[in-house]
Design a protein around this motif. Structure first.
Motif, PDB file in Angstrom:
ATOM      1  N   PHE A   1      90.854 -11.458 -20.597  1.00 29.19           N
ATOM      2  CA  PHE A   1      92.241 -10.948 -20.752  1.00 29.19           C
ATOM      3  C   PHE A   1      93.157 -12.464 -20.335  1.00 29.19           C
ATOM      4  O   PHE A   1      93.040 -12.665 -19.102  1.00 29.19           O
ATOM      5  CB  PHE A   1      92.698  -9.976 -20.034  1.00 29.19           C
ATOM      6  CG  PHE A   1      94.001  -9.400 -20.393  1.00 29.19           C
ATOM      7  CD1 PHE A   1      93.947  -8.171 -21.331  1.00 29.19           C
ATOM      8  CD2 PHE A   1      95.225 -10.016 -20.463  1.00 29.19           C
ATOM      9  CE1 PHE A   1      95.092  -7.780 -21.864  1.00 29.19           C
ATOM     10  CE2 PHE A   1      96.279  -9.624 -20.860  1.00 29.19           C
ATOM     11  CZ  PHE A   1      96.373  -8.493 -21.649  1.00 29.19           C
ATOM     12  N   GLY A   2      93.607 -13.273 -21.401  1.00 31.89           N
ATOM     13  CA  GLY A   2      94.625 -14.185 -21.059  1.00 31.89           C
ATOM     14  C   GLY A   2      93.886 -15.530 -20.852  1.00 31.89           C
ATOM     15  O   GLY A   2      92.835 -15.519 -20.533  1.00 31.89           O
TER      16      GLY A   2
ATOM     17  N   VAL B   1      93.270 -11.820 -25.721  1.00 25.30           N
ATOM     18  CA  VAL B   1      91.918 -11.058 -25.140  1.00 25.30           C
ATOM     19  C   VAL B   1      90.794 -10.998 -26.095  1.00 25.30           C
ATOM     20  O   VAL B   1      90.837 -11.017 -27.286  1.00 25.30           O
ATOM     21  CB  VAL B   1      92.798  -9.634 -25.150  1.00 25.30           C
ATOM     22  CG1 VAL B   1      91.841  -8.588 -24.630  1.00 25.30           C
ATOM     23  CG2 VAL B   1      94.096  -9.505 -24.719  1.00 25.30           C
TER      24      VAL B   1
ATOM     25  N   LEU C   1      90.936  -2.496 -19.863  1.00 30.55           N
ATOM     26  CA  LEU C   1      92.335  -2.991 -20.361  1.00 30.55           C
ATOM     27  C   LEU C   1      93.077  -2.487 -19.258  1.00 30.55           C
ATOM     28  O   LEU C   1      94.333  -2.988 -18.980  1.00 30.55           O
ATOM     29  CB  LEU C   1      92.354  -2.711 -21.710  1.00 30.55           C
ATOM     30  CG  LEU C   1      91.613  -3.675 -22.758  1.00 30.55           C
ATOM     31  CD1 LEU C   1      91.932  -3.067 -24.174  1.00 30.55           C
ATOM     32  CD2 LEU C   1      92.375  -5.160 -22.552  1.00 30.55           C
TER      33      LEU C   1
ATOM     34  N   GLY D   1      95.571  -0.234 -19.771  1.00 28.64           N
ATOM     35  CA  GLY D   1      97.033  -0.186 -20.163  1.00 28.64           C
ATOM     36  C   GLY D   1      97.360  -1.513 -20.591  1.00 28.64           C
ATOM     37  O   GLY D   1      98.760  -1.397 -21.170  1.00 28.64           O
ATOM     38  N   ARG D   2      96.859  -2.745 -20.347  1.00 34.90           N
ATOM     39  CA  ARG D   2      97.585  -3.854 -20.798  1.00 34.90           C
ATOM     40  C   ARG D   2      97.783  -4.216 -22.074  1.00 34.90           C
ATOM     41  O   ARG D   2      98.585  -4.961 -22.587  1.00 34.90           O
ATOM     42  CB  ARG D   2      96.769  -5.023 -20.123  1.00 34.90           C
ATOM     43  CG  ARG D   2      96.677  -4.777 -18.523  1.00 34.90           C
ATOM     44  CD  ARG D   2      95.874  -6.303 -18.008  1.00 34.90           C
ATOM     45  NE  ARG D   2      94.385  -5.752 -17.909  1.00 34.90           N
ATOM     46  CZ  ARG D   2      93.576  -6.657 -17.776  1.00 34.90           C
ATOM     47  NH1 ARG D   2      93.932  -7.872 -17.361  1.00 34.90           N
ATOM     48  NH2 ARG D   2      92.369  -6.283 -17.795  1.00 34.90           N
ATOM     49  N   VAL D   3      96.859  -3.413 -23.081  1.00 35.42           N
ATOM     50  CA  VAL D   3      97.390  -3.550 -24.169  1.00 35.42           C
ATOM     51  C   VAL D   3      97.754  -1.980 -24.802  1.00 35.42           C
ATOM     52  O   VAL D   3      96.958  -1.406 -25.231  1.00 35.42           O
ATOM     53  CB  VAL D   3      96.137  -4.061 -25.233  1.00 35.42           C
ATOM     54  CG1 VAL D   3      96.370  -4.064 -26.777  1.00 35.42           C
ATOM     55  CG2 VAL D   3      95.428  -5.160 -24.862  1.00 35.42           C
ATOM     56  N   PRO D   4      99.120  -1.683 -24.809  1.00 28.24           N
ATOM     57  CA  PRO D   4      99.704  -0.606 -24.845  1.00 28.24           C
ATOM     58  C   PRO D   4      99.175   0.121 -26.285  1.00 28.24           C
ATOM     59  O   PRO D   4      99.193   1.317 -26.415  1.00 28.24           O
ATOM     60  CB  PRO D   4     101.108  -0.752 -24.766  1.00 28.24           C
ATOM     61  CG  PRO D   4     101.294  -2.069 -24.204  1.00 28.24           C
ATOM     62  CD  PRO D   4     100.167  -2.855 -24.619  1.00 28.24           C
TER      63      PRO D   4
ATOM     64  N   LEU E   1      97.382 -13.352 -27.779  1.00 29.94           N
ATOM     65  CA  LEU E   1      98.538 -13.015 -26.808  1.00 29.94           C
ATOM     66  C   LEU E   1      99.675 -14.266 -27.114  1.00 29.94           C
ATOM     67  O   LEU E   1      99.425 -15.256 -27.511  1.00 29.94           O
ATOM     68  CB  LEU E   1      98.166 -13.383 -25.469  1.00 29.94           C
ATOM     69  CG  LEU E   1      97.113 -12.177 -24.932  1.00 29.94           C
ATOM     70  CD1 LEU E   1      96.644 -12.425 -23.627  1.00 29.94           C
ATOM     71  CD2 LEU E   1      97.865 -10.707 -25.103  1.00 29.94           C
TER      72      LEU E   1
END
Length: 478
Positions: free
Chosen positions: A260-261, A265, A280, A282-285, A367
């Motif tokens: 991630f980042g 992602v 994840l 919740g980091r990709v809503p 991102l």
């Protein structure tokens, strides 16, 4: 390529190493267990919808080295568990000493005919042993003991009723330090075993590296690739499919990467939906909204994100969300790798640009993410159902003007697709009800919806337009 001479296929069942024996490579875990006299697991649907066949498998965990993962035994071929570790309802407890889950189900009236009970017990045990389960205030889908009722969303009961089953789940405490299955979580799961099984004219292979798998696919373009078997298992059980060569790729480390980042992602194609959901966090809503609506926890424990894309189905739930996220796919073959935009990946009904000798290696999401997203699934049931229509939204608004908008659609054409005309009608326009109502009429005409047993063409078109209006009103009122 064949690996049948490497070793004698076997697995650990309820603590005992058991040879798989001379069985068809298409024999399911469920049928194999019942032939061994372990008849707690039942066949209710043979499609992974009822959970009567639920068993526990030791899998690599996100919060512990090993997690006891509930899966559908009716879908997995027994060959896919070669070298692995399995626990059935019989292995949890006995008549003389019930497991805590079994005891709570008994004393709270959680069973009548008992047909579905062993499956419930195994799914409940997986949640009982989940390392991340902590006590809290509770809500309508979680107990004060941290028990997530979604862990039972793939288990059906038609005579007991769900209240006593829920009561049993919410009464559970935590495992003791002497609990062998709890202690087992602190050690890694079994490593993938190189497997080669031949029965008649059919063969099952588990390569140990991506290069080996790609070599097989280059030599045998008729090979059937399998990961979680949530799609192939149905084809085998219901439609009598019998691939001549099945190649298992779900444990290949090269297909299980996660990062991630800061600019993207990257999700390995062989990661299960449950693994992605938890990593994840919740980091990709947009995906966070999707996951609870994708089938059941039992299915998400087995289904892989690459498998959902690899089938090319127009009603898969991940493509609309990933299209809205502007995702791309890395395809690998023995000749190298190439990257394909997901919007260019689907070419026809269950057809894609992926060649027969290629595998999806990873899914890449750029991102930063759009600040406003939503996933709408229209289906007959709230959970554990196939979409009639699925829509993913990703929106960027600056000073009241739409700067960027991506809309992914599923269930309204022969392929998942981007709603290009609707996006064009919205871009650089005010984010207002007037704009949205105009664009909703355009969205209702996107694709080529058809009539089938899930929904009519008119209903699907109407739901597209209503979905955009719903998205707008939810966002302006938030």
């Amino acid at each position: 390529m064949t690996t049948q001479a490497l070793r004698s296929p076997a697995l650990t069942v309820n603590g005992e190493v058991t040879a798989i024996g001379d069985v068809s490579v298409h024999t399911t875990v469920l049928d194999w267990l019942r032939d061994k006299g372990l008849t707690g697991a039942k066949e209710g649907c043979a499609e992974g919808e009822c959970g009567a066949c639920s068993v526990l498998v030791a899998r690599a965990g996100t919060d512990a080295p090993t997690e006891w993962t509930a899966v559908n035994a009716c879908l997995l071929p027994i060959a896919s568990l070669d070298g692995q570790e399995l626990v059935t309802s019989e292995g949890l407890g006995s008549a003389a000493e019930l497991h805590p889950v079994q005891k709570e189900m008994a004393v709270r009236g959680g069973s009548q005919c008992g047909y579905c009970t062993p499956g419930f017990v195994c799914s409940m045990a997986a949640e009982y042993y989940r390392p991340g389960r902590t006590c809290g205030a509770g809500d309508h889908e979680h107990g004060e003991n941290g028990f997530d009722l979604h862990s039972l969303s793939g288990n059906l009961c038609r005579c007991t009723g769900y209240r006593p089953i829920r009561d049993a789940a919410y009464a559970l405490g935590g495992p003791t330090e002497q609990d062998a299955l709890a202690v087992r979580r602190h050690s890694p799961p079994p490593a993938p075993a190189p497997t080669g099984i031949v029965s008649g004219e059919a063969e099952f292979i588990r390569p140990t590296t991506l290069d080996q798998a790609l070599t097989v696919l280059a030599d045998r373009t008729d090979a059937q690739v399998v990961a979680g078997s949530t799609d192939l298992g149905v084809q085998v059980n219901i439609f009598g499919s019998r691939p001549a060569l099945t190649v298992a790729i779900d444990r290949l480390e090269e297909l299980r990467e996660f990062s991630f980042g800061p600019t993207e992602v990257r999700l390995g194609a062989a990661l299960t939906l449950t693994e992605i959901e938890r990593r994840l966090a919740g980091r990709v809503p947009l995906l966070g909204q999707l996951f609870p609506q994708f089938a059941s926890r039992l299915i998400r424990n087995g289904a892989t994100i690459g498998g959902n894309l690899g089938t090319g189905s127009p009603i898969g739930d991940t493509p609309p969300a990933l299209l809205a996220l502007d995702a791309s796919l890395v395809l690998a073959s023995a000749h190298g790798e190439r990257t394909v935009e997901l919007a260019e990946y689907f070419t026809g009904y269950r057809q894609t640009v992926k060649a027969a000798d290629e595998l999806i290696r990873s899914i890449v999401i750029p991102l930063p993410l759009a600040p406003t997203t939503a996933f709408h699934k229209i289906a007959k049931r709230r959970f554990d159902d196939i979409s009639s229509v699925a829509i993913g939204y990703a929106l960027t608004v600056t000073d009241g003007v739409i700067q960027d908008i991506r809309i992914g659609l599923g269930g309204v054409a022969a392929t998942p697709l981007r709603a290009r005309d609707t996006e064009a009608a919205l871009i650089n326009q005010p984010w207002s009800e007037e704009t949205v109502r105009t664009a909703a009429a355009v969205l209702a005409a996107e694709g080529t919806p058809m009539d089938d047993h899930r929904a009519s063409s008119a209903y699907r078109s109407a739901m597209l337009g209503q979905s955009l209006l719903r998205f707008y009103h939810q966002e302006v009122s938030a």
